[in-house]
Design a protein around this motif. Structure first.
Motif, PDB file in Angstrom:
ATOM      1  N   CYS A  37      -1.101  -1.539   6.696  1.00 15.66           N
ATOM      2  CA  CYS A  37       0.100  -0.723   6.820  1.00 15.66           C
ATOM      3  C   CYS A  37       0.465  -0.639   8.297  1.00 15.66           C
ATOM      4  O   CYS A  37       0.801   0.421   8.803  1.00 15.66           O
ATOM      5  N   ALA A  49       1.261  -2.388   2.558  1.00 11.29           N
ATOM      6  CA  ALA A  49       2.105  -1.257   2.186  1.00 11.29           C
ATOM      7  C   ALA A  49       3.065  -0.967   3.338  1.00 11.29           C
ATOM      8  O   ALA A  49       2.853  -1.399   4.473  1.00 11.29           O
ATOM      9  N   GLY A  50       4.126  -0.229   3.044  1.00 16.11           N
ATOM     10  CA  GLY A  50       5.081   0.127   4.085  1.00 16.11           C
ATOM     11  C   GLY A  50       5.801  -1.078   4.641  1.00 16.11           C
ATOM     12  O   GLY A  50       6.044  -2.069   3.947  1.00 16.11           O
ATOM     13  N   ALA A 108       7.950   3.151   1.158  1.00 17.38           N
ATOM     14  CA  ALA A 108       6.586   3.350   1.639  1.00 17.38           C
ATOM     15  C   ALA A 108       5.911   4.516   0.913  1.00 17.38           C
ATOM     16  O   ALA A 108       4.723   4.449   0.578  1.00 17.38           O
ATOM     17  N   PRO A 136       2.822   5.444   5.456  1.00 15.89           N
ATOM     18  CA  PRO A 136       2.401   5.187   4.079  1.00 15.89           C
ATOM     19  C   PRO A 136       0.904   5.135   3.902  1.00 15.89           C
ATOM     20  O   PRO A 136       0.391   5.496   2.844  1.00 15.89           O
ATOM     21  N   LEU A 137       0.152   4.721   4.941  1.00 18.38           N
ATOM     22  CA  LEU A 137      -1.301   4.676   4.801  1.00 18.38           C
ATOM     23  C   LEU A 137      -1.885   6.084   4.791  1.00 18.38           C
ATOM     24  O   LEU A 137      -2.845   6.367   4.081  1.00 18.38           O
ATOM     25  N   ASP A 169       4.863   3.365  -2.425  1.00 20.83           N
ATOM     26  CA  ASP A 169       3.685   2.484  -2.340  1.00 20.83           C
ATOM     27  C   ASP A 169       2.390   3.275  -2.493  1.00 20.83           C
ATOM     28  O   ASP A 169       1.468   2.872  -3.212  1.00 20.83           O
ATOM     29  N   SER A 196       2.416  -6.989  11.328  1.00 14.47           N
ATOM     30  CA  SER A 196       1.114  -6.677  10.751  1.00 14.47           C
ATOM     31  C   SER A 196       0.075  -7.776  10.946  1.00 14.47           C
ATOM     32  O   SER A 196       0.284  -8.932  10.572  1.00 14.47           O
TER      33      SER A 196
END
Length: 400
Positions: free
Chosen positions: A145, A283-284, A301, A2-3, A304, A150
């Protein structure tokens, strides 16, 4: 993933970004992602949808098969009365990453850059990211992400996802001469386990086996051991089902076979920490860890990336002029708006996915009989089951 998608959106809108990737290159390992209609909308915004469509099967529907090998429910993906045809395809993870990364300017992904710490910087509105090699990078907006564990989520005070008592082994079978699975997604419901078969292309088939587990610890073991473990969880199935999965597992290259513990997180308003604060958001999987029972983790994702890029563009570039203080306020409002939109989207799906997984893994015979006799038919009514795939993440603004 997603990033990289978010970065591609930002590049289209003229926003300067940098992706920090801990691996040495785009990872080609892993299995596949099931991409539903809501995610194809996001891919089409970027113009990469058609390229991917040409490589992978359009799935016609799904068959749900009982422990005894009987088809107990059939669902047509073209039979959703609202919104018409529901486009569903399984895509190899590596192919999706390559398609998203290909249009990016050189140098916008920095590899071998593992984030070990996130802290407030020396300037009022900047954050600092510390890498494993000691490098410090300042950012105006930081998007975490980096998966279910995380480091960026930890900096927001967000708790780690909870283990749901289930694990999954996944793989991609390769049939160079072609396979005969057609274009139907198959789901097998057992006793304390379930499995799925998703044709990817004329030569490849994605499969998974989910099972109950008392431990979330995922040991690094050889793929051949994982293959045997997957078969072990299917040994009580009927001969036909077992033979079908034995062929899939035997024909799966080792680099495609993985094992993971299934986790999720229920972010509750007024209880859980904010998902956006001080120029940081997620995100994700870092934002919405979700069990795979709806096939929506990757789809969310992709959504996002569209929504976050649009909110930031409107906050920064849609204004004719602003001072530094106004920009900080606008960015804060943009991240807050993004987090709020995404919560309303992902929270119901997190709950729904958990309960579908819970019901599909039942072990008491009377309950299994009720599930197979009428429960599956009720739960998988097209308008009910496919409703969440009607979501439209919208378009990106056109820079003036």
């Amino acid at each position: 993933m997603p990033l990289i998608l978010f970065q591609l959106f930002c590049a289209r809108l003229g926003l300067q970004t940098l992706v920090l990737e801990k691996a040495s290159d785009l990872r080609a390992g892993g299995a596949a992602l099931t991409i539903w209609r809501n995610a194809w909308r996001a891919l089409d915004v970027l113009g990469v949808g058609e390229e991917l469509r040409n490589q992978y099967y359009l799935l016609a529907g799904s068959h749900v098969v009982s422990l005894q090998g009987k088809v107990i429910h059939q669902l047509s993906f073209g039979n959703c009365s609202r919104g018409g045809l529901n486009e569903v395809r399984a895509i190899e993870r590596s192919a999706l990453l390559e398609a998203l990364a290909k249009p990016l300017p050189a140098g916008t992904i920095r590899f071998k850059s593992k984030v070990v710490n996130v802290r407030k910087g020396t300037k009022k509105t900047y954050n600092e990211v510390e890498l494993e090699d000691g490098t410090i990078i300042a950012s105006k907006v930081l998007v975490g992400c980096d998966g279910v564990r995380s480091e960026v989520a930890k900096s927001l005070g967000v708790k780690e996802p909870s283990f749901v008592g289930q694990c999954a082994i996944r793989g991609v079978a390769d049939y160079p001469a072609g396979h005969d699975y057609g274009s139907m997604l198959l789901q097998f419901l057992g006793r304390g386990s379930r499995a799925g078969v998703v044709p990817i292309s004329s030569t490849k088939v994605y499969w998974f086996v989910c099972f109950k587990s008392s431990s979330a610890v995922v040991r690094k073991v050889e793929p051949e051991v994982l293959k045997q473990e997957a078969l072990e969880h299917l040994k009580s199935w009927c001969k036909k089902n077992l033979e079908e999965f034995s062929s899939l597992i035997e024909n799966s290259p080792n680099h495609t076979v993985t094992r993971s513990a299934l986790r999720h997180r229920w972010s509750l308003p007024l209880v859980s920490p904010s998902l956006a604060a001080d120029g940081i958001t997620l995100a994700g999987d870092a934002l919405h860890p979700i069990t795979p029972n709806l096939g929506q983790g990757g789809c969310l994702a992709l959504e996002d990336g569209v929504i976050l890029a649009r909110e930031l563009y409107n906050a920064v570039f849609a204004r004719k002029s602003m001072n530094a203080e106004d920009m900080d306020t606008n960015i804060k409002c943009a991240l807050d708006a993004y987090a709020k939109q995404r919560w309303y989207r992902f929270f119901p799906l997190t709950v729904k996915s958990f309960f579908i997984g819970f019901l599909s893994m039942l072990e008491l015979w009377p309950v299994i009989y009720a599930r197979d006799s009428f429960g599956v038919k009720v739960a998988l009514q097209p308008d009910r089951f496919l409703k969440h795939t009607l979501y439209d993440c919208g378009e990106l603004p056109i820079p003036s």
